[in-house]
Write an enzyme that holds these catalytic residues in place. Sequence first.
Site, PDB file in Angstrom:
ATOM      1  CG  HIS A 190       9.096   9.409   0.036  1.00 42.67           C
ATOM      2  ND1 HIS A 190       8.305   8.733  -1.000  1.00 42.67           N
ATOM      3  CD2 HIS A 190       8.002   9.623   0.972  1.00 42.67           C
ATOM      4  CE1 HIS A 190       6.937   8.616  -0.854  1.00 42.67           C
ATOM      5  NE2 HIS A 190       6.742   9.253   0.359  1.00 42.67           N
ATOM      6  CG  ASP A 208      11.064   7.313  -2.475  1.00 36.24           C
ATOM      7  OD1 ASP A 208      10.859   6.421  -1.804  1.00 36.24           O
ATOM      8  OD2 ASP A 208      10.416   8.059  -3.058  1.00 36.24           O
ATOM      9  CG  ASP A 224      -3.589   4.267  -0.669  1.00 35.79           C
ATOM     10  OD1 ASP A 224      -4.286   4.549  -1.698  1.00 35.79           O
ATOM     11  OD2 ASP A 224      -2.742   5.006  -0.368  1.00 35.79           O
ATOM     12  CG  ASP A 269      -1.414   4.037  -4.122  1.00 39.42           C
ATOM     13  OD1 ASP A 269      -2.498   4.816  -3.817  1.00 39.42           O
ATOM     14  OD2 ASP A 269      -0.530   3.577  -3.311  1.00 39.42           O
ATOM     15  CG  ASP A 318       1.079   8.220  -4.625  1.00 44.56           C
ATOM     16  OD1 ASP A 318       1.857   7.163  -4.614  1.00 44.56           O
ATOM     17  OD2 ASP A 318       0.790   8.955  -3.547  1.00 44.56           O
TER      18      ASP A 318
HETATM   19  C1  XLS Z   1       0.464   7.099   1.032  1.00 39.92           C
HETATM   20  C2  XLS Z   1       0.778   8.403   0.392  1.00 39.92           C
HETATM   21  C3  XLS Z   1       2.404   8.802  -0.101  1.00 39.92           C
HETATM   22  C4  XLS Z   1       2.547  10.057  -0.305  1.00 39.92           C
HETATM   23  C5  XLS Z   1       3.942  10.450  -0.025  1.00 39.92           C
HETATM   24  O1  XLS Z   1      -0.488   6.647   0.881  1.00 39.92           O
HETATM   25  O2  XLS Z   1       0.110   8.510  -1.003  1.00 39.92           O
HETATM   26  O3  XLS Z   1       2.795   7.952  -1.103  1.00 39.92           O
HETATM   27  O4  XLS Z   1       1.889  10.588  -1.400  1.00 39.92           O
HETATM   28  O5  XLS Z   1       4.577  10.392   0.839  1.00 39.92           O
HETATM   29 NI    NI Z   2       0.250  10.228  -2.311  1.00 34.00          NI
HETATM   30 NI    NI Z   3      -1.806   6.999  -1.129  1.00 39.73          NI
END
Ligand code: XLS
Ligand code: NI
Ligand code: NI
Length: 447
Positions: free
Chosen positions: A104, A107, A310, A312, A342
């Site tokens: 981003h 970032d 999420d 991740d 991600d």
């Molecule tokens: C958030 C999203 C984000 C996008 C990029 O949940 O996964 O990380 O991939 O903005």
């Molecule tokens: Ni994402």
């Molecule tokens: Ni995400």
Amino acid sequence: MTQEFFPQVRGRIPFSGLTSSDPLAFKVYDPDRLVLGKRIEEHLRIGVCLWHSFVWDGRDMFGSGTLDRPWLDPALEPMDAARMKMAVAFEFLEKLGMPYYCFHDADVAPEGGSFSEFRANLDALTDDALGYQERTGVRLLWGTANLFSHPRYQAGASTNPDPGVFAYAAAQVCHMLEVTQRLGGTNYVLWGGREGYDTLLNTDLRREGKQLARFLHLVAEHKARIGFEGTLMIEPKPQEPTKHQYDYDSATVHGFLARHGLADEYKLNIEANHATLAGHSFHHEVAYAMANGMFGSVDANRGDPQNGWDTDQFPNSVDDLVMPLYEVLKGGGFTTGGFNFDAKLRRQSTDRVDLFHAHIGGIDTLAKALLVAADMIEDGELASMVEQRYAGWSDPLGASILAGEVSLEDLAAHVEAAEAGPRPVSGQQELYENVVNRHVWADSRTS
Ligand code: XLS
Ligand code: NI
Ligand code: NI
């Protein structure tokens, strides 16, 4: 930075095969190995995201940062800190040996005191990134603008009740699209961020839908104006941070785009954890996108089966990834997209090398799933079972229905004339599951 941040990792992570117990070596991911006539690296097109690994310090809503990320020290001069962060990120990318990265605008670039300062910071850091890209050969899979962290975006970006916020978001995307183009990015992603609502009481759904569509038109127009050749993508997610996100899932986004004449302008960036948050499987989201010509790219990660947010996490289940990979291969593979990780470390994974362990494990898991999926493609059993299941649609009755040659009355007459109605046929779900498992369990291709 002259000093290495990851001195434990000397040079590039090698492929050592399954017999190796070296934690800093790939066990399955052999980038040059040919699978269905293509190198594994070209099949997977793996990218590393900068936000989770280099911008997040391990903080959660209950506690402060745990991870060793010295460039996030607020006492540092912001551009010095940004340069240190980029140096470490490229050291990581180079040592991991993946072809792509994603980021981003926020970032890499310090916010500064005004938009023009932010823009100047981003431009300067883009120059640096170009240099790193040239030296390391790492390329940009996609760029994106952060339209959700700053308080100005608390009520959304393009769907904000204040057009001034819409304009600010437009300015950011306008610039970041150009930065992505300068860096040779092959895609530009829009994740909805806070495009959604927390309560319907204060929300005008009709207006917000129109605003979002207008924004997406403006982005597509700017892409055409500057001649950006990459793909625009939208990343669906059903909730978090808002209670209800407008870009709920693949089908919802596809329908929205089609309604607003935008289906040819955008593809989908599908995230595994967002799929499960939406009550779907990752397989479902990929299959939907493929079936509707909307498949673009993937955000690789996984959720936790007991947690409804999420998380991740890094992918670690071959079983979960085989069918999505099978869909990708069956659909002809990636064009401009790839697998962007991600995914983020757990808060207690505080050793610097944990970042390598996490990526190596996720990448090997993807590679193993690719091998299994390729086996299923070559063997063709699953495809022919499905083909067989629909065989009737090639017979005269099915073909005439699809060709639009018969009316409802014709069909009624056909049914009355027939001696018996259609016979129910087994869906054979368990048999299908066994066919998939036979391939998952066969390990001939990874030895
Ligand atoms: C958030 C999203 C984000 C996008 C990029 O949940 O996964 O990380 O991939 O903005
Ligand atoms: Ni994402
Ligand atoms: Ni995400």
